[in-house]
Enzyme design. Sequence first.
Site, mmCIF file in Angstrom:
data_model
loop_
_atom_site.group_PDB
_atom_site.id
_atom_site.type_symbol
_atom_site.label_atom_id
_atom_site.label_comp_id
_atom_site.label_asym_id
_atom_site.label_seq_id
_atom_site.Cartn_x
_atom_site.Cartn_y
_atom_site.Cartn_z
ATOM 1 N N GLU A 87 41.729 -0.712 8.578
ATOM 2 C CA GLU A 87 42.114 0.288 9.645
ATOM 3 C C GLU A 87 43.598 -0.094 9.844
ATOM 4 O O GLU A 87 44.099 -1.005 9.694
ATOM 5 C CB GLU A 87 41.442 -0.407 11.184
ATOM 6 C CG GLU A 87 41.792 0.733 12.217
ATOM 7 C CD GLU A 87 40.398 1.600 12.398
ATOM 8 O OE1 GLU A 87 39.493 1.865 11.301
ATOM 9 O OE2 GLU A 87 40.327 2.268 13.370
ATOM 10 N N TYR A 127 38.493 -4.766 6.314
ATOM 11 C CA TYR A 127 37.294 -5.434 6.774
ATOM 12 C C TYR A 127 36.064 -5.017 6.036
ATOM 13 O O TYR A 127 34.960 -5.242 6.532
ATOM 14 C CB TYR A 127 37.057 -4.984 8.270
ATOM 15 C CG TYR A 127 37.097 -3.155 8.686
ATOM 16 C CD1 TYR A 127 36.227 -2.303 8.083
ATOM 17 C CD2 TYR A 127 38.121 -2.819 9.296
ATOM 18 C CE1 TYR A 127 36.185 -0.988 8.184
ATOM 19 C CE2 TYR A 127 38.238 -1.529 9.590
ATOM 20 C CZ TYR A 127 37.405 -0.586 8.912
ATOM 21 O OH TYR A 127 37.365 0.740 9.402
ATOM 22 N N ARG A 181 39.933 8.705 6.778
ATOM 23 C CA ARG A 181 38.548 8.906 6.537
ATOM 24 C C ARG A 181 38.121 10.356 6.313
ATOM 25 O O ARG A 181 36.831 10.583 5.777
ATOM 26 C CB ARG A 181 37.900 8.034 7.785
ATOM 27 C CG ARG A 181 36.460 8.497 7.896
ATOM 28 C CD ARG A 181 36.016 7.426 9.258
ATOM 29 N NE ARG A 181 34.776 7.852 9.511
ATOM 30 C CZ ARG A 181 34.304 8.061 10.672
ATOM 31 N NH1 ARG A 181 35.240 8.114 11.585
ATOM 32 N NH2 ARG A 181 33.170 8.173 10.719
ATOM 33 N N GLU A 229 30.888 7.842 27.215
ATOM 34 C CA GLU A 229 30.215 9.112 27.607
ATOM 35 C C GLU A 229 29.831 9.784 26.183
ATOM 36 O O GLU A 229 28.781 10.440 25.966
ATOM 37 C CB GLU A 229 30.983 9.931 28.511
ATOM 38 C CG GLU A 229 31.082 9.272 29.919
ATOM 39 C CD GLU A 229 32.123 10.189 30.627
ATOM 40 O OE1 GLU A 229 31.797 10.431 31.864
ATOM 41 O OE2 GLU A 229 33.274 10.251 30.447
ATOM 42 N N TYR A 230 30.762 9.993 25.334
ATOM 43 C CA TYR A 230 30.603 10.453 23.968
ATOM 44 C C TYR A 230 29.270 9.920 23.395
ATOM 45 O O TYR A 230 28.205 10.535 23.151
ATOM 46 C CB TYR A 230 31.720 10.450 23.062
ATOM 47 C CG TYR A 230 31.339 10.831 21.853
ATOM 48 C CD1 TYR A 230 31.293 9.935 20.921
ATOM 49 C CD2 TYR A 230 31.135 12.296 21.374
ATOM 50 C CE1 TYR A 230 30.849 10.439 19.534
ATOM 51 C CE2 TYR A 230 31.051 12.436 20.008
ATOM 52 C CZ TYR A 230 30.622 11.527 19.212
ATOM 53 O OH TYR A 230 30.430 11.722 17.882
ATOM 54 N N ASP A 231 29.262 8.365 23.321
ATOM 55 C CA ASP A 231 28.152 7.674 22.715
ATOM 56 C C ASP A 231 26.722 8.188 23.390
ATOM 57 O O ASP A 231 25.899 8.395 22.808
ATOM 58 C CB ASP A 231 28.384 6.494 22.841
ATOM 59 C CG ASP A 231 29.542 5.761 21.819
ATOM 60 O OD1 ASP A 231 29.938 6.814 20.989
ATOM 61 O OD2 ASP A 231 30.155 5.003 22.180
ATOM 62 N N SER A 246 29.777 5.982 9.755
ATOM 63 C CA SER A 246 30.302 5.305 10.982
ATOM 64 C C SER A 246 29.610 4.258 11.525
ATOM 65 O O SER A 246 28.881 3.696 10.449
ATOM 66 C CB SER A 246 30.011 6.788 12.098
ATOM 67 O OG SER A 246 30.740 6.457 12.923
ATOM 68 N N ASP A 271 34.760 7.037 25.375
ATOM 69 C CA ASP A 271 33.853 6.686 24.443
ATOM 70 C C ASP A 271 32.412 6.594 24.782
ATOM 71 O O ASP A 271 31.454 7.056 23.882
ATOM 72 C CB ASP A 271 34.502 5.611 23.384
ATOM 73 C CG ASP A 271 35.720 5.653 22.698
ATOM 74 O OD1 ASP A 271 36.116 4.871 22.208
ATOM 75 O OD2 ASP A 271 36.321 6.888 22.976
ATOM 76 N N LYS A 326 27.916 -7.598 11.531
ATOM 77 C CA LYS A 326 27.688 -7.288 10.132
ATOM 78 C C LYS A 326 26.726 -8.252 9.535
ATOM 79 O O LYS A 326 27.067 -9.592 9.845
ATOM 80 C CB LYS A 326 28.772 -7.099 9.240
ATOM 81 C CG LYS A 326 29.504 -5.796 9.556
ATOM 82 C CD LYS A 326 30.880 -5.937 8.864
ATOM 83 C CE LYS A 326 31.740 -4.611 9.239
ATOM 84 N NZ LYS A 326 33.106 -4.910 8.424
ATOM 85 N N CYS A 372 60.348 7.031 56.349
ATOM 86 C CA CYS A 372 60.140 7.408 57.683
ATOM 87 C C CYS A 372 61.107 6.611 58.347
ATOM 88 O O CYS A 372 60.861 5.525 58.223
ATOM 89 C CB CYS A 372 58.926 7.374 58.391
ATOM 90 S SG CYS A 372 58.843 7.267 60.180
ATOM 91 N N CYS A 399 57.740 3.706 64.645
ATOM 92 C CA CYS A 399 56.637 4.532 63.984
ATOM 93 C C CYS A 399 55.419 3.440 63.971
ATOM 94 O O CYS A 399 55.480 2.277 63.504
ATOM 95 C CB CYS A 399 57.155 4.942 62.550
ATOM 96 S SG CYS A 399 55.511 5.505 61.761
HETATM 97 S S1 IVH Z 1 32.783 -1.337 9.372
HETATM 98 C C1 IVH Z 1 30.021 0.622 6.346
HETATM 99 N N1 IVH Z 1 34.345 -2.941 10.607
HETATM 100 O O1 IVH Z 1 34.866 2.134 13.438
HETATM 101 C C2 IVH Z 1 30.817 -0.034 7.601
HETATM 102 N N2 IVH Z 1 34.583 -0.569 10.944
HETATM 103 O O2 IVH Z 1 32.799 3.669 14.381
HETATM 104 C C3 IVH Z 1 31.450 0.992 8.457
HETATM 105 N N3 IVH Z 1 36.350 0.294 12.612
HETATM 106 O O3 IVH Z 1 34.929 4.324 10.981
HETATM 107 C C4 IVH Z 1 32.612 0.335 9.005
HETATM 108 N N4 IVH Z 1 36.881 -1.739 13.306
HETATM 109 O O4 IVH Z 1 37.257 2.982 11.478
HETATM 110 C C5 IVH Z 1 33.989 -1.386 10.281
HETATM 111 N N5 IVH Z 1 35.857 -4.349 11.556
HETATM 112 C C6 IVH Z 1 35.402 -3.012 11.405
HETATM 113 C C7 IVH Z 1 35.975 -2.074 11.865
HETATM 114 C C8 IVH Z 1 35.381 -0.688 11.753
HETATM 115 C C9 IVH Z 1 37.076 -0.447 13.183
HETATM 116 C C10 IVH Z 1 35.987 1.537 12.639
HETATM 117 C C11 IVH Z 1 36.058 2.175 11.409
HETATM 118 C C12 IVH Z 1 34.823 3.171 11.436
HETATM 119 C C13 IVH Z 1 34.480 3.292 12.817
HETATM 120 C C14 IVH Z 1 32.977 3.221 13.242
#
Ligand code: IVH
Length: 707
Positions: A201, A253, A163, A59-61, A106, A57, A325, A461, A466
């Site tokens: 999730e 969430y 999603r 590396e992707y990021d 995302s 993840d 958040k 062995c 040995c």
């Molecule tokens: S909030 C608008 N809260 O992470 C808010 N996402 O990389 C956007 N995820 O697609 C998402 N735990 O599947 C939020 N506590 C959490 C989360 C969460 C896992 C996932 C979710 C999202 C991905 C984003």
Amino acid sequence: MYKKEKQRKLYETSKAFLKQESISSQKQAATDVIALREVIVYHEWRYSVLNDPVVSDFEYDSLYKKLEAIEAAYPDLLTTDSPTQRVSNDLTSDFETVAHLTPMLSLDNSYNAEDLNDFDERIHNLAMIPEGTDIEYVVEPKFDGGSIALVYENDRLVRGATRGNGVQGDDITKNMRALGSIPMVANFSEYGIQKVELRGEALIRLDNFKRINAKREADEKPVFANPRNAATGALRMKDPKETKARGLEAFIYQLGYATDADGNDVLNKFPTHHEGIEMLAQLGFKVPTIERKLCKNIEEVSKFCLDWQEKRDGYDYEIDGMVVKVNQLAIQEKCGYTSHHPRWAIAFKFKAKQATTKLLDVEFQVGKIGQISAVAKLEPVALAGVTVSSVSLHNEDFIKNKDLHYNDTVLVERAGDVIPYIVKALPELRDGSEKPIQYPSNCPSCNTVLVKPEGESAWRCENYGCQAQVLRRLIHHVSKHAMDIDGFGERYIVRFNELGWLDTVADVYRLDYDKISEQEGFGKRSADNLREAIDKAKQNGIARLLYSFSIPHIGRSVSKTFASEVEDIRDLKNWTEEQIVNLHDIGPKVAHEVITYFQKQENLDLLNELESLGVNMKRLDSEKKQEAITDGVFSGKTILFTGKLLLMSRTDAQAKAAAAGAKAVSAVSGNLDILVVGEKAGSKLKKAQALETVEILTEEEFLARIG
Ligand code: IVH
């Protein structure tokens, strides 16, 4: 979709970009954005569609951020089809597609406290909050499962969706109805809400995941690589019963959309994210609880995130980070969204647990009982905070089952138990330079032809003399759990052996300390220390001595059992196989090895020789058999202490428990009867509560019970 050759190229391009430190020059940028977009789309496909990523993840990021950086520096190069302008796609053709009420975005990523401070600064700027004013944040786990969106209308669950591409997802309503953690009916109208979309999730608990895989293995079905794959697969089952059988759980969430009977937006009915989530909990949804925190400023956020990075392995679910958040919806509104993520939220990603690297070489090592094990030498790779350059390949079967080759690209994981291991090879990245790994047919140390005893997985062995085995046995003899000779490390053993002073364990007890003190790097002081440590070891009891001889299958606990049975270690030569297997916890394999060892005259001679050198052969008082207490208040019960004990020391507590007939165990499982909790008890308490079969006592209650 991608040919093998293409995949290999994309992988190599990715690695090249990852090595590149500075941002592309203007001239290079135009070609780089195209190449980067291509590799990112590829990695998204491997991750979302195949559930089988070839880069971590992290590396992707990094690749994603590189692309973002170039696009920011050269805005002319930005196109609407860039992966930065959309969210990744996991639509499948098996389900109806439905549109989300608002896009499922995302999250932006952060990796350390500094990134979080930058985020906090951005929020201050966007919302025009004066510097120095604290902003409240809610921190919750970033669950690593499959994301879902649930729509309730007039208090009824009317739709569940994956999603998908963020705008549209697969309709999985039937499967969502099968989950116990998702209420079919929830009283939103009480809050004046007629239509609402919830984000969450779907996850599989780790213990449940282990159970599922154990069953699949028994049924000879392929096992899941991780809980996320098992969860995302379960979301898309054709038959909801199968979704249910996987034991999926849904954590909610986020409130994504809410309107009243007149269609007015009522999301801001709850002025804070925290209150919104509390309402959902009230309505019967599963929301993060102890793992969610309302923090009064970004410092608290960092601390909470870093704490969780440490304790993630003790948690019941797989999480790959935390999500931060902004709590106040009014501030969220001021921050707004990019096409990719909300500006008011950020993911704090934990250090990667998986990475890919090259398998460069294999070293074959000889163990203390002659077993040959293979160790892979890897191109060094960073993994969850450490650099990994070698991992065990165990035995020949492991190499065969994983079809490992020299020069293969391999996926390495470092999980809870901190020992890194190879998850698999990535054959799609082979370029023809790979060679099969040949297990040796002769001992790498003494060249004796290897044998594989029936029913065992390791080649052996069988040459007792040995050289590699001699050294391994000596190293084991002096080690911490054996004779515990402090300061007598592997280096000294090798050196004394080279000098011809040390071949058998008896030699340990006739070292010439004058000669040692003349050795380079040694003085009188270190020679004296060594003598002292060896003199002390001579007083050890039977258990350590027996364990120190490297007899196959004779571990520490078996050695203790034998020690409690005999007065003198040499008495074991009179025991019959039948007598031995009658001992508690001892099977025929162990019995056979003990009989074989004590039948050999050379071993009895060694014991006599050791005795003449002052090594104790007799049982210590502390090794005498403890009569089982059958009439104690805790007789027949298992017990475990957790957290910080305030009323007694842990040793004291354990002694008290033993005196009351309890047997100490070290982990919470179905076998545990009693858990005594001190201050700040953590995951063990949670786990015990979840089991519902464990009796939980405070220290006071424990003391009251034993009187
Ligand atoms: S909030 C608008 N809260 O992470 C808010 N996402 O990389 C956007 N995820 O697609 C998402 N735990 O599947 C939020 N506590 C959490 C989360 C969460 C896992 C996932 C979710 C999202 C991905 C984003």
